[in-house]
Each structure stands twice: as C-alpha cells, then as structure tokens.
Design an enzyme around this catalytic site. Structure first.
Site, PDB file in Angstrom:
ATOM      1  N   ASP A  11       0.867  -1.178   0.000  1.00 10.55           N
ATOM      2  CA  ASP A  11       0.000   0.000   0.000  1.00 10.55           C
ATOM      3  C   ASP A  11       0.902   1.226   0.000  1.00 10.55           C
ATOM      4  O   ASP A  11       1.729   1.376   0.891  1.00 10.55           O
ATOM      5  CB  ASP A  11      -0.891   0.013   1.246  1.00 10.55           C
ATOM      6  N   ASP A 130     -14.103  -5.214  -3.547  1.00  8.16           N
ATOM      7  CA  ASP A 130     -14.167  -5.206  -2.091  1.00  8.16           C
ATOM      8  C   ASP A 130     -15.521  -5.764  -1.692  1.00  8.16           C
ATOM      9  O   ASP A 130     -16.560  -5.166  -1.992  1.00  8.16           O
ATOM     10  CB  ASP A 130     -13.994  -3.783  -1.540  1.00  8.16           C
TER      11      ASP A 130
END
Lengths: 252, 208
Positions: A11, A130
């Site tokens: 990330d 997601d």
C-alpha cells in the site's frame, strides 16, 4: 504445471509503503522500490502496488514509483488506486506496469473494463472487488476504499466484469481485511466457481495455513498478502516451502 | 544495437530495461528508418492480434520487419509478438500474420481458465543458443489466451496448459517466446542475454 502465486501487496501513500488495518490506522513500512526488490529476491511471484492516496496531484509520484520499479524488478507488477480513464491506464502501462487494477471506477464506469481490455488486452485488466458479507452466502460490493456500499451482488458483479473483459479478479474480503483471521474461504469458493478467470485472494492472511486454505479450499489462483510478510512474521520462501509440503505447486 | 519495435500497443519499457540489465544496448522506435538501422529486432506485444497487425501496417513497420528478416537479421517476437510471426490467428475473427512460420494461433479450450496467467514450466525439446544456461523445467511468466500451433518443426520448448503448447520457437533467424522473458526473472533475462549475444553476462544475472 501452472504454479499458484504469492503476491505481496504494497500500500503506497505519497510514495511510501504503508499498511492499514481495516483501511485505517496506517503504519509506515518503507520505500516501495526497496521492498519490491526484497520481495522479488525472496521469491515473490508478482507484486501489487495500491496507491491509497490516489489523488490526481499524487499521480506523478506514483508514476515515478512505477518507473523505478520497472528498472529494478523483473517480475510482473500491478498498479491500482485512482485509475479512472484509459489514458490513466496507458500512462501506467507505458511507465512499466504490467496490469492495472480498477475498483471504484469499474463500478461507476463499467465500459472502462471493456475499453481497457480492448485497447491493452484482457491480461492488463484486474478488477478489484471489495466484498462485505450482508447475509449468509451473500456479499455486497463496496467502493471508495470500502466506505461506500453499492447495490451490486458480488457474484453477479464478478460475472459481469468477466464478460466485459476483466483478466483477473482481485477479491478482498472487507470483513477479514486486517484481522489476520484468515481469508473468507466461502466467498473465494463461490467466486472462483462463478468465473473462469483467475481469482486472487485478499484480506485476512495471518498464518501460512491461511494461504493454504485460500489456494486449496478456496480454489484461489493466487494469494495477496501484506502484513504477514511486511512484519517478517514469515518470509515468502517459508510460505512456499510450507505450501509445497502440502502439495501446492509453487515456482522455485 | 537492438531495435525494439513500438507499434503503439505495448509495454516496451520493461523489455528495454531488461536488456539494459543484462548489458545489451537497445532503443525503442516507431520509425521504419531508425529500425532499419538496428542489428537485431524485437517485436514485443500485448493486446489483440488484428489491431497489432493493423498498427504495424499503418506505421509502415511491417515492411521493415520483412526486409530485415530477409536480410538475415535476428528477430525476436515476444508474447503477441511471437504469435504475429505465424500465418493466421482466429483471435476476434480471422487475421493474417507475417507468415514467417507456417501455423495458426488458437484459443485455449474452455476446460481451463483463460487467460493462462502465471508461472508455468518450459520443457526443452531442442537445444539452441537462445536457451544457453537455461534449466529444463524452469518456471517463466505467461499471460495469454491464445497459443501457437506450428505446422513446421520449430518448437524449442513446450509448456503444459490443457495441452502441451509451443512456448519457444526458432526458425533460422526468427525466434519467438510466448511468455514474458522480461518478467521471468533470471530465466527470462538469460534468454534475452542470449538473444542479445551478451551471454557472458550470465554471472551477473545469476546474482539477481
């Protein structure tokens, strides 16, 4: 034989690697290129960079990360976060990225999946999903980094993006992400049996057994993991040795 | 000097960086005159077969490729670039390729996941300079939905996915690699070094 893949996920926030727990509470964990080289040397099969800042003024920073990675790393890598147009895709691909992951933009503009696939090939287009469980056996698609619910059912959505030309599904269980309680194997199995394209499991890896469960029981083609490797609880080499001992085919 | 052919579809930077890593000089161009000056040509490629041939024709690059091959210059096709070396593809219709190697490009059967994405093994069928220092059964990185079915005896390597398909070919000065050598770490870099004629750099690559 085709090997199953282990994919560390980095990330990236403003050019630095961070990892969130349930998408908040970020801890700085280093330079993306250094980490990418380290993981490659350790045996990572692929890398994913998720640009979690994803603002347009951050674009130049991310392109620089992509360019520098492409100079040093000779395994495939995917860029996700803030990609909204085929021009964005082209820019990332020309800078050296191999694949583009799109999530929110795919939901708001599904044509982006088909246009990207037409222009750059299906292998470039990873649709990140997601998923949050809303009832037994039922998952809903969330967007905007998991903050916004959509009316989309996960199974229907993955089948739709497959038909639009997605090359892979990167499936994150929001319920498990950051918990280290293991991947949502049930969700994985449902999605893997609903599509013919490869499925990458994400969210919840805490132990090597979790990786095995996702690949074997969840029928995932690859496992994405962050903190299990970032904080050196396990090395990728250890993970591969373990999985090989359980008869999962791994690249050596 | 190696000329990397830019026909406006592909990720060329990775290929150039890989050559750089093994110590081979290369340049990227979409200009026929510039590419005509190269000693060796690389035809990379990602995308659709028909569109690729269209772009090559529109940019006037198909002619320089044919001429260079005719002059005996080495040509390496990578991924889609390898497929373009063949007679014809049934990807999204029926499209003619360069026909340097007789054969067709076909889609994988529906019994397996398509695209074929990930690390799979090469089984060496015939040795060649391109495979110098490459270990049999090495894992390399594939991303493709179509595969070549040569009608000539050109296979250097095959790979199993639903069926044994041709993953590396060579016919005289023309070679093709179905996987991505620039993304296949040590094994891929060795093959690019072999193509570039800088095989003495293998010690450097081994240290990666």
């Amino acid at each position: 034989m085709l090997a199953k893949r282990i994919i560390p996920c980095l990330d990236v926030d403003r050019g630095r690697v961070v990892k969130g727990t349930n998408f908040v509470d970020l801890v700085d964990a280093g330079d993306p290129i250094e980490q990418a080289k380290y993981y490659t040397a350790e045996g990572a099969d692929e890398l994913v960079f998720l640009d979690i800042t994803a603002s347009s003024d951050n674009r130049a920073t991310m392109l620089d990360v992509v360019r520098r990675t492409a100079e040093e790393v000779f395994i495939p890598f995917t860029i996700g976060g803030g990609i909204r147009t085929t021009a964005d895709m082209r820019e990332m691909l020309r800078s050296g990225a191999d694949k583009i992951a799109i999530n929110t933009a795919a939901v708001s503009t599904p044509e982006l999946v088909s246009e990207g696939a037409d222009r750059f090939g299906v292998q470039c287009i990873v649709v990140a999903v997601d998923a949050k469980q809303i009832a037994p056996g039922q998952w809903r698609v969330f967007v905007n980094g998991g903050r916004t619910s959509t009316p989309l059912d996960v199974i229907e959505w993955v089948q739709m993006v497959e038909s639009l030309g997605a090359g892979e599904i990167l499936l994150t269980s929001m319920d498990r992400d950051g918990t280290k309680d293991g991947y949502d194997v049930e969700l994985l199995r449902r999605v893997a049996s609903a599509v013919r394209i490869p499925v990458i499991a994400s969210g919840g890896a805490g132990t090597l057994e979790h990786l095995y469960a996702a690949l074997h029981d969840g029928h995932a083609d690859a496992v994405l993991a962050a903190s299990i490797f970032h904080f050196r609880r396990h090395t990728i080499a250890e993970a591969k040795d373990y999985l090989r001992s359980k008869h999962i085919i791994m690249r050596h | 000097m190696i000329g990397i052919i830019d026909y406006h579809l592909n990720n060329l930077r990775s290929v150039q960086k890989a050559f750089e890593k093994v110590g081979a000089e290369s340049f990227i161009s979409d200009q026929p005159e510039a590419l005509a000056g190269a000693d060796k040509l690389v035809l990379p490629g990602v995308g659709a077969f028909g569109k690729a041939m269209d772009n090559l024709r529109t940019l006037g690059l198909d002619a320089v490729i044919r001429r260079s091959v005719g002059e005996g210059k080495p040509l390496l096709g990578i991924c889609l670039g390898m497929q373009l070396l063949f007679t014809r593809s049934d990807e999204g219709g029926s499209f003619d390729g360069f026909d340097f190697i007789r054969g067709e490009i076909k889609q994988f059967p529906s019994t397996v996941k398509v695209p074929h994405i990930g690390w799979n093994q090469i089984d060496i069928r015939r040795d060649a300079p391109l495979l110098r220092a490459v270990t049999d059964h090495s894992f390399v990185y594939f991303v493709h939905s179509y595969y070549a079915v040569p009608e000539e005896d050109v296979a250097l390597c095959t790979t199993d996915y639903a069926l044994p398909f041709t993953s590396v070919v060579q016919k005289e000065n023309i070679s093709g690699i179905q996987f991505h050598p620039e993304k296949s770490q040590t094994t891929g870099l060795r093959m690019l070094a072999n193509f570039a004629g800088v095989g003495d750099r293998h010690a450097v690559i081994g240290a990666l």
